[in-house]
Each structure stands twice: as structure tokens, then as C-alpha cells.
Design a protein around this motif. Structure first.
Motif, PDB file in Angstrom:
ATOM      1  N   VAL A 224       0.861  -1.189   0.000  1.00  0.00           N
ATOM      2  CA  VAL A 224       0.000   0.000   0.000  1.00  0.00           C
ATOM      3  C   VAL A 224       0.891   1.231   0.000  1.00  0.00           C
ATOM      4  O   VAL A 224       2.085   1.150   0.322  1.00  0.00           O
ATOM      5  CB  VAL A 224      -0.933   0.011   1.233  1.00  0.00           C
ATOM      6  CG1 VAL A 224      -1.932  -1.129   1.165  1.00  0.00           C
ATOM      7  CG2 VAL A 224      -0.126  -0.056   2.528  1.00  0.00           C
ATOM      8  N   PRO A 225       0.353   2.412  -0.341  1.00  0.00           N
ATOM      9  CA  PRO A 225       1.169   3.640  -0.300  1.00  0.00           C
ATOM     10  C   PRO A 225       1.641   3.948   1.111  1.00  0.00           C
ATOM     11  O   PRO A 225       1.088   3.450   2.105  1.00  0.00           O
ATOM     12  CB  PRO A 225       0.203   4.714  -0.813  1.00  0.00           C
ATOM     13  CG  PRO A 225      -0.856   3.973  -1.567  1.00  0.00           C
ATOM     14  CD  PRO A 225      -0.993   2.660  -0.880  1.00  0.00           C
ATOM     15  N   SER A 226       2.648   4.807   1.210  1.00  0.00           N
ATOM     16  CA  SER A 226       3.256   5.106   2.501  1.00  0.00           C
ATOM     17  C   SER A 226       2.250   5.644   3.513  1.00  0.00           C
ATOM     18  O   SER A 226       2.316   5.321   4.701  1.00  0.00           O
ATOM     19  CB  SER A 226       4.404   6.101   2.320  1.00  0.00           C
ATOM     20  OG  SER A 226       3.950   7.312   1.742  1.00  0.00           O
TER      21      SER A 226
ATOM     22  N   ARG B 152      10.418   6.890   9.408  1.00  0.00           N
ATOM     23  CA  ARG B 152      10.617   5.914   8.343  1.00  0.00           C
ATOM     24  C   ARG B 152       9.571   4.809   8.480  1.00  0.00           C
ATOM     25  O   ARG B 152       9.103   4.499   9.585  1.00  0.00           O
ATOM     26  CB  ARG B 152      12.024   5.327   8.413  1.00  0.00           C
ATOM     27  CG  ARG B 152      13.101   6.312   8.024  1.00  0.00           C
ATOM     28  CD  ARG B 152      14.488   5.698   8.085  1.00  0.00           C
ATOM     29  NE  ARG B 152      14.946   5.497   9.458  1.00  0.00           N
ATOM     30  CZ  ARG B 152      15.073   4.327  10.051  1.00  0.00           C
ATOM     31  NH1 ARG B 152      14.776   3.208   9.396  1.00  0.00           N
ATOM     32  NH2 ARG B 152      15.499   4.234  11.299  1.00  0.00           N
ATOM     33  N   LEU B 153       9.226   4.193   7.352  1.00  0.00           N
ATOM     34  CA  LEU B 153       8.118   3.239   7.365  1.00  0.00           C
ATOM     35  C   LEU B 153       8.422   2.015   8.219  1.00  0.00           C
ATOM     36  O   LEU B 153       7.519   1.451   8.847  1.00  0.00           O
ATOM     37  CB  LEU B 153       7.764   2.830   5.934  1.00  0.00           C
ATOM     38  CG  LEU B 153       7.320   3.977   5.018  1.00  0.00           C
ATOM     39  CD1 LEU B 153       6.926   3.454   3.655  1.00  0.00           C
ATOM     40  CD2 LEU B 153       6.169   4.769   5.648  1.00  0.00           C
TER      41      LEU B 153
ATOM     42  N   GLY C 210      19.545   4.350   5.233  1.00  0.00           N
ATOM     43  CA  GLY C 210      19.884   4.811   3.899  1.00  0.00           C
ATOM     44  C   GLY C 210      18.946   4.270   2.838  1.00  0.00           C
ATOM     45  O   GLY C 210      18.542   4.987   1.913  1.00  0.00           O
ATOM     46  N   VAL C 211      18.593   2.989   2.954  1.00  0.00           N
ATOM     47  CA  VAL C 211      17.690   2.368   1.973  1.00  0.00           C
ATOM     48  C   VAL C 211      16.355   3.089   1.950  1.00  0.00           C
ATOM     49  O   VAL C 211      15.810   3.405   0.878  1.00  0.00           O
ATOM     50  CB  VAL C 211      17.510   0.868   2.292  1.00  0.00           C
ATOM     51  CG1 VAL C 211      16.361   0.274   1.474  1.00  0.00           C
ATOM     52  CG2 VAL C 211      18.802   0.103   1.999  1.00  0.00           C
ATOM     53  N   GLU C 212      15.813   3.402   3.123  1.00  0.00           N
ATOM     54  CA  GLU C 212      14.492   4.031   3.169  1.00  0.00           C
ATOM     55  C   GLU C 212      14.528   5.505   2.775  1.00  0.00           C
ATOM     56  O   GLU C 212      13.644   5.982   2.053  1.00  0.00           O
ATOM     57  CB  GLU C 212      13.896   3.872   4.565  1.00  0.00           C
ATOM     58  CG  GLU C 212      13.514   2.439   4.885  1.00  0.00           C
ATOM     59  CD  GLU C 212      12.729   2.321   6.177  1.00  0.00           C
ATOM     60  OE1 GLU C 212      11.481   2.326   6.113  1.00  0.00           O
ATOM     61  OE2 GLU C 212      13.364   2.235   7.249  1.00  0.00           O
TER      62      GLU C 212
ATOM     63  N   ALA D  50       6.691  -0.065  -0.023  1.00  0.00           N
ATOM     64  CA  ALA D  50       6.404   1.349  -0.260  1.00  0.00           C
ATOM     65  C   ALA D  50       7.692   2.161  -0.150  1.00  0.00           C
ATOM     66  O   ALA D  50       8.644   1.757   0.511  1.00  0.00           O
ATOM     67  CB  ALA D  50       5.372   1.852   0.738  1.00  0.00           C
ATOM     68  N   LYS D  51       7.698   3.335  -0.784  1.00  0.00           N
ATOM     69  CA  LYS D  51       8.859   4.226  -0.750  1.00  0.00           C
ATOM     70  C   LYS D  51       8.391   5.610  -0.306  1.00  0.00           C
ATOM     71  O   LYS D  51       7.796   6.337  -1.080  1.00  0.00           O
ATOM     72  CB  LYS D  51       9.525   4.300  -2.126  1.00  0.00           C
ATOM     73  CG  LYS D  51      10.056   2.953  -2.618  1.00  0.00           C
ATOM     74  CD  LYS D  51      10.486   3.020  -4.066  1.00  0.00           C
ATOM     75  CE  LYS D  51      10.931   1.641  -4.569  1.00  0.00           C
ATOM     76  NZ  LYS D  51      11.277   1.669  -6.009  1.00  0.00           N
ATOM     77  N   GLY D  52       8.666   5.924   0.945  1.00  0.00           N
ATOM     78  CA  GLY D  52       8.245   7.211   1.468  1.00  0.00           C
ATOM     79  C   GLY D  52       8.487   7.245   2.960  1.00  0.00           C
ATOM     80  O   GLY D  52       9.102   6.349   3.528  1.00  0.00           O
TER      81      GLY D  52
END
Length: 331
Positions: A79-81, A115-116, A181-183, A105-107
Motif C-alpha cells: 500500500v502507499p506510505s 521511516r516506514l 539509507g535504503v528508506e 512502499a517508498k516514502g
């Protein structure tokens, strides 16, 4: 064979579901939309999000979140962030501690700036959490085109399991223990992609896009390292790799929304035309507020925010970016 549930029947979740189903895993897709569920189960398609792709028979869709996760080894939050926390709350009393929770998700969470993975751990403290990121448009993953991504976790043993789960001869999965860093890389690149789309919409050329991508990379590194990420992470798949693909491809929702804005379409209407979440808008708003607290220089983010939320003329924004004080490139 593993049992894998995707919570959210969007394009990327569906594409990854197809990938895992083709590996022989049992895949369940939960979605609130009865139309999406019926399309998958009855027509073997998901035309709302991923047209012209046939979905294997070992992918089953459902509206029941309880049934979808009951026997799953992996629960993928597709799902979106902005919906991550709500979905985690939905499954809080339904998952067991052995189920691995994966976010694709990316956000970041707009309200808390978390962070998610932190949001997930806050809501699901007993479960291992893994994030998957990198340059991976759903349209190409669903067609089995060569793709590389990265997975990360605070407990890397679980990242290795997710690496094994998704790895195929056309979907190469790397690990990286720098989850910060990844997020952060995956979130900030959406801001730069939206800006690149605007310049495309204005009719600017390759020089402009190269400048935005390169100086945008500097913003990613500056804010990312201040937040605790490692510099080298941002020159890998989740930073440079994702930046390249998101800024240059018409598969990119952020770039396409930016093109509309550059052509003069109000940004809310531009996002509506895309029909799916444009993560760069939320990320821009969040990092605009964050940059002052961190005392970090993010001029592209600053100007994009003023274009989106302060009605600043886009050509004036570009002019002001170009006419800033002289600087050394490395500083």
C-alpha cells in the motif's frame, strides 16, 4: 513452497505476486475493492492497476484480511506510505510473531516524519520487519524483465530470507544492512523525479534533467547522511539506481505528474490524472519541513514545495535555482 500475502492489490504488489506465483509459491492478494478482487479471481487480470498482464492461477484475491493472512509466512504491505500505519493497525491482532512483515512502499510517514520500518515496528512490535526498495517498475517486473532491488532490516537474518523468497534469474535481490539509507534514498528520489517531470513538461532538455538528477543526488546524500544513512548506500540501487529510473521513465508516476504540472495543470488535478498515489508530493511536503529542523540545504526540494503549495511560477522557480550564489560543487 511458501504462503505469501500482499495487502493491497496495486501495480507493484500484483507484479511481485505474479513473480512469486511463477516460482510456485501460494499467493493471496487482499484488496478493499471488490472490482479488483473479482477481476483477479474471475478474469486473471488486474486491469485497474496493471493492464494486459495475465495473473497465474495460484494467485487468489480476497476482501477478507483475516483469511488472507491466517496461514501466511510473509505479509507484504503493498500500500502507499500514508496507509502503512492503518494497515498495520488492521492486522495487529491477526498476525503471529513468526510472520515476516515486508514493506515495498517508498516514502516516510508525513505526520510523524518516521521511516516506514519504524512505523511498522511501532504497530507490530513482535514481528520481524523488512523493507524492499530499488529501481523496479511494476510494468517491467510483471513482464519478467531483468531487474535488481535491495532488501534491508534491523535483523538481517530476515532480510536474507526475503532475498531468497524473491530471487529469480531475472529478479536479482541484494542485501544492505543500512536500513536508514535504503528508506531515505527511496523517499527523496521521488521529490527529484517530480521536479524532473516538471522540467520535461516545460520543454527543457537533457542538460536540465542531468543537472536536476545530479544536484538532486547531492540533496539525497546530504539529508540521508544527516539522518544516519551511509553515503555509499545512496550511490547504490535505492539511491542512484532508483533516481535514474524514476526520473527518466514514463512508467514513473512522479515524473508523469510533474510533466502535467510543467504543462500548466494544477498539481492536485495532475495527481488525479495519474490515478494512483504520487509519493513525491507527500515526500516534498515532509522533507521541506524536515530540512529546517536538520539545518540541511535542499534547494530543489525547497523550490518544488513552493511550486506545489505556494503557487510559485515554475519558470520563476527554475530561474531562482539557476541564479543562486556561486558555490563549489563539492560543498
Amino acid at each position: 513452497m511458501r504462503s505469501v500475502t500482499f495487502l493491497g492489490g496495486g501495480s507493484f504488489g500484483t507484479a511481485l505476486g505474479i513473480l512469486l506465483a511463477n516460482k510456485g509459491h501460494k499467493v493471496t492478494i487482499w484488496d478493499r475493492s471488490q472490482l479488483v478482487v473479482n477481476d483477479i479471481n474471475n478474469n486473471r487480470t488486474n486491469d485497474k492497476y496493471l493492464s494486459d498482464i495475465i495473473i497465474p492461477d495460484n494467485v487468489v484475491a480476497t476482501n477478507s484480511i483475516e483469511d488472507s493472512i491466517e496461514e501466511s509466512d510473509y505479509v507484504i504491505l503493498s500500500v502507499p506510505s500514508f496507509a502503512i500505519r492503518d494497515v498495520c493497525k488492521l492486522i495487529h491482532n491477526k498476525v503471529n510473531k513468526n510472520q515476516i512483515i515486508v514493506s515495498i512502499a517508498k516514502g516516510i510517514e508525513e505526520e510523524t516524519k518516521m521511516r516506514l520500518s519504524k512505523v511498522m515496528k511501532e504497530e507490530l512490535p513482535s514481528n520481524p520487519v523488512v523493507v524492499l526498495s530499488g529501481p523496479s517498475h511494476a510494468e517491467e517486473v510483471s513482464k519478467n524483465l531483468p531487474t535488481t532491488v535491495v532488501v534491508s532490516s534491523e535483523s538481517m537474518d530476515y532480510a536474507y530470507r526475503v532475498q531468497d523468497l524473491f530471487m529469480t534469474n531475472n529478479f536479482r535481490v541484494y542485501t544492505n544492512d543500512d536500513i536508514i539509507g535504503v528508506e531515505i534514498g527511496g523517499a527523496v528520489k521521488n521529490i527529484i523525479a517530480l521536479a524532473c517531470g516538471i522540467c520535461d513538461g516545460l520543454g527543457y532538455g537533457d542538460n536540465t534533467k542531468a543537472a536536476l538528477m545530479t544536484r538532486g543526488m547531492s540533496e539525497i546524500v546530504r539529508v540521508g547522511t544527516l539522518l544516519g544513512g551511509r553515503r555509499e548506500t545512496f550511490y547504490g540501487l535505492t539511491g542512484m539506481g532508483d533516481l535514474i529510473v524514476t526520473c527518466t521513465s514514463l512508467h514513473s508516476r512522479n515524473r508523469r505528474a510533474g510533466i502535467f504540472i510543467g504543462e500548466g495543470v494544477p498539481f492536485k488535478e495532475a495527481c488525479n490524472r495519474i490515478g494512483m498515489v504520487v509519493e513525491g508530493v507527500k515526500a516534498c511536503e515532509a522533507f521541506y519541513e524536515w530540512k529546517d529542523k536538520l539545518n540541511v540545504n535542499m534547494p530543489i526540494t525547497d523550490m518544488l514545495y513552493k511550486v506545489l503549495f505556494k503557487n510559485k511560477d515554475v519558470k520563476t522557480a527554475v530561474k531562482e535555482l539557476m541564479e543562486r550564489d556561486k558555490k563549489d560543487e563539492m560543498h
